[in-house]
Design a protein around this motif. Structure first.
Motif, short mmCIF file in Angstrom:
data_model
loop_
_atom_site.label_atom_id
_atom_site.label_comp_id
_atom_site.label_asym_id
_atom_site.label_seq_id
_atom_site.Cartn_x
_atom_site.Cartn_y
_atom_site.Cartn_z
N SER A 115 0.81 -1.23 0.00
CA SER A 115 0.00 0.00 0.00
C SER A 115 0.84 1.28 0.00
N GLY A 116 2.13 1.17 0.26
CA GLY A 116 3.00 2.36 0.25
C GLY A 116 2.80 3.31 1.43
N GLN A 117 1.89 2.98 2.35
CA GLN A 117 1.58 3.91 3.45
C GLN A 117 2.78 4.13 4.37
N ARG A 118 3.66 3.11 4.44
CA ARG A 118 4.70 3.15 5.46
C ARG A 118 5.84 4.11 5.17
N SER A 119 5.92 4.60 3.92
CA SER A 119 7.03 5.54 3.66
C SER A 119 6.54 6.98 3.69
N CYS A 120 5.47 7.24 4.40
CA CYS A 120 4.88 8.59 4.36
C CYS A 120 4.83 9.26 5.72
N HIS A 121 5.81 9.00 6.55
CA HIS A 121 5.84 9.72 7.82
C HIS A 121 6.23 11.17 7.53
N PRO A 122 5.54 12.15 8.14
CA PRO A 122 5.85 13.56 7.85
C PRO A 122 7.33 13.88 8.03
N ALA A 123 7.98 13.25 9.02
CA ALA A 123 9.40 13.53 9.24
C ALA A 123 10.21 13.15 8.00
N ASN A 124 9.88 12.00 7.40
CA ASN A 124 10.60 11.58 6.18
C ASN A 124 10.29 12.53 5.03
N ILE A 125 9.04 12.86 4.87
CA ILE A 125 8.64 13.69 3.73
C ILE A 125 9.23 15.09 3.85
N PHE A 126 9.23 15.64 5.07
CA PHE A 126 9.75 17.00 5.24
C PHE A 126 11.26 17.01 5.48
N GLY A 127 11.89 15.82 5.43
CA GLY A 127 13.35 15.74 5.57
C GLY A 127 13.84 16.02 6.98
N ILE A 128 13.01 15.68 7.96
CA ILE A 128 13.42 15.90 9.36
C ILE A 128 13.82 14.54 9.92
N LYS A 129 14.92 14.51 10.67
CA LYS A 129 15.38 13.24 11.21
C LYS A 129 14.41 12.73 12.27
N ARG A 130 14.08 11.44 12.17
CA ARG A 130 13.18 10.86 13.17
C ARG A 130 13.99 10.31 14.32
N GLU A 131 13.51 10.61 15.53
CA GLU A 131 14.25 10.12 16.69
C GLU A 131 14.18 8.61 16.80
N LYS A 132 12.97 8.08 16.67
CA LYS A 132 12.88 6.62 16.70
C LYS A 132 11.92 6.17 15.60
N GLU A 133 12.27 5.06 15.01
CA GLU A 133 11.44 4.53 13.95
C GLU A 133 10.70 3.31 14.47
N ASP A 134 9.54 3.09 13.95
CA ASP A 134 8.75 1.93 14.31
C ASP A 134 9.62 0.66 14.12
N LEU A 135 9.91 -0.02 15.24
CA LEU A 135 10.80 -1.18 15.19
C LEU A 135 10.29 -2.26 14.25
N LEU A 136 8.97 -2.44 14.32
CA LEU A 136 8.34 -3.48 13.50
C LEU A 136 8.54 -3.16 12.01
N PHE A 137 8.42 -1.86 11.70
CA PHE A 137 8.56 -1.39 10.32
C PHE A 137 9.99 -1.66 9.83
#
Ligand code: KL2
Length: 451
Positions: free
Chosen positions: A294-316
């Motif tokens: 479904s492609g939903q998993r690559s759409c976190h706002p932090a990724n899209i806006f180029g902001i580093k994410r502190e923690k990523e969903d481990l399962l992901f």
């Protein structure tokens, strides 16, 4: 299932919204709830039987002139003019809008961390959503995540619409709703789909066949779906879309191979294999990671806006490294046949937004909007207005650029009542070339007579 056909009085919303390049909001008169609306130049007077007898408490204070800030004004984009004899005079405008159910808004409060509580309140959101819808003056409205149907029906009936509603099965309290202009269309048939009946979860869809009151030869099917959310169950999403298309095709054939519009929230992005399946009508599932369909998993706002994410969903992260395989059961869910690795659907579909070129700031490489939904954990496109041959989109209401959304910080907001944007497209019927007359005017050919 509840298809209701009522002919109530109409308010004077005709005109402005459909004739301007910009979305022009009409003037609104508020009481405690929106009970009617009008624009500056009412085209006809109506008897407001129930409401006109009540007095304004304080008319000067209640009268509001509403104009959204310039950055959240949405612009109409017109299709490159096709040859005139390729399209008919009759047009109709369709909206697809996931309005964010009241229950979901409170249940998933973690998705709206940047949204002040007052903007989350249903009464306020309902007013904003109805104001936006009535300002657009669409012919057909397909809503998802509706859990206060009668709140909406009340407003929509007063504005001249009839409505139908289908609640999801199971514990869910929300469902899909469709509204259409009662004086412009006759409802020939309506059908609902409970995907539970096919072992495809508790989601539902609606299908309606309409006939234009003033052009009986103009018939079409409109579908409305809210596909399963679960990002890792692409197999179920494929199964739901396959069945939806198949039922729409059967209805289309039954009423004379009439054209189809399939609106809805597909919970799949334009970059996904599921999107490819919808437009190409088939997909070899084995070459795709089942959990990434479904492609939903690559759409976190932090990724899209180029902001580093502190923690990523481990399962992901785990899923990304280990491609998920397909069991026979999952193959059957997706394709309908455990022995077939190919999922197919019978309609040839195009996406309205992809067909009508927009501004670079609002569109991706497919021509799809960059975002139709935005909250703390997702920004991207999941809503579509698909259509079959027999229709052409003549214009669409462009979405908002990512930088504007980023500045807002998250939806809903002061001006927008949902975490999704409404998709809006106007359609014209295409004419059969041989039957178009020599003057270039679209010939009004009955679809039945072409059989
Ligand atoms: O993605 V949606 O929002 O089309 O905007 O569809 C579903 C989600 C809707 C109906 O199930 O509720 C939202 N995390 C985020 N959103 C969720 C979740 C979740 N775990 N569960 C449901 N929704």
């Amino acid at each position: 299932m509840g298809c209701r056909d009522t002919s109530s009085w109409r308010c004077a919303t005709t005109g402005t919204a459909t004739t301007s390049l910009k979305l022009q909001y009409p003037f609104f008169f508020f009481r405690s709830t929106i009970s009617f609306c009008t624009n500056t130049t009412p085209t006809h007077s109506t008897s407001f039987s129930a409401s006109s007898s009540r007095r304004w408490y304080n008319p000067a204070r209640r009268l509001r002139f509403h104009r959204p800030p310039p950055e959240i004004v949405r612009h109409w984009v017109e299709a490159d003019p096709p040859l005139p004899y390729h399209q008919s005079q009759e047009t109709f405008m369709v909206v697809s809008y996931n309005i964010l159910g009241d229950r979901n808004a409170s249940k998933h409060r973690d998705l709206y961390t940047y949204v002040p509580s007052i903007y989350m309140k249903w009464d306020r959101r309902r007013r904003i959503i109805c104001r936006e819808l009535l300002g657009l003056d669409p012919d057909i409205i397909c809503l998802q995540e509706v859990d206060k149907y009668f709140d909406l029906l009340n407003v929509m009936e007063n504005a001249g619409y009839s409505g139908s509603y289908k609640k999801r099965t199971g514990d869910a309290v929300d469902g899909c709703a469709m509204f259409w202009k009662a004086d412009k269309f006759r409802l020939l048939e309506c059908e609902t789909i409970e995907f539970k009946g096919y072992n495809l979860r508790d989601n539902v869809a609606q299908l309606s066949v309409f006939e234009m009151s003033e052009a009986e030869s103009r018939r079409f099917v409109v579908g409305n779906i809210h596909v399963l959310y679960n990002p890792s169950r692409g197999d179920v999403k494929l199964g739901q879309i396959r069945s939806f298309s198949s039922k729409a095709h059967i209805l289309s054939e039954k009423w004379g191979s009439v054209p189809v519009v399939l609106a809805g929230d597909y919970n799949s992005t334009p970059q996904s294999a599921i999107y490819k399946f919808v437009w190409s009508s088939q997909l070899h599932i084995m070459s795709h990671d089942r959990k990434g369909l479904s492609g939903q998993r690559s759409c976190h706002p932090a990724n899209i806006f180029g902001i580093k994410r502190e923690k990523e969903d481990l399962l992901f992260s785990f899923d990304r490294f280990f491609k998920s395989c397909w069991s026979d059961k999952e193959v059957k869910v997706a394709t309908g046949d455990a022995g077939s690795p190919v999922v197919e659907h019978p309609l040839k579909l195009s996406s309205s937004y992809a067909k009508v070129k927009g501004y670079a700031r609002t569109r991706d490489f497919n021509g799809e909007p960059l975002a139709t939904s935005y909250h703390s954990k997702f920004i991207g496109t999941v809503d579509y207005l698909w259509h079959s041959d027999g229709l052409v989109p003549t214009r669409v209401l462009d979405t908002l650029p990512l930088d504007v959304l980023q500045k807002i910080g998250g939806l809903p907001c002061k001006e927008l009542g949902s975490d999704h944007l409404a998709l809006v497209s106007e359609f014209a019927f295409t004419c059969n070339e041989e039957t178009a007359d020599s003057t270039g005017e679209g010939a009004l050919v009955s679809q039945d007579s072409l059989l």
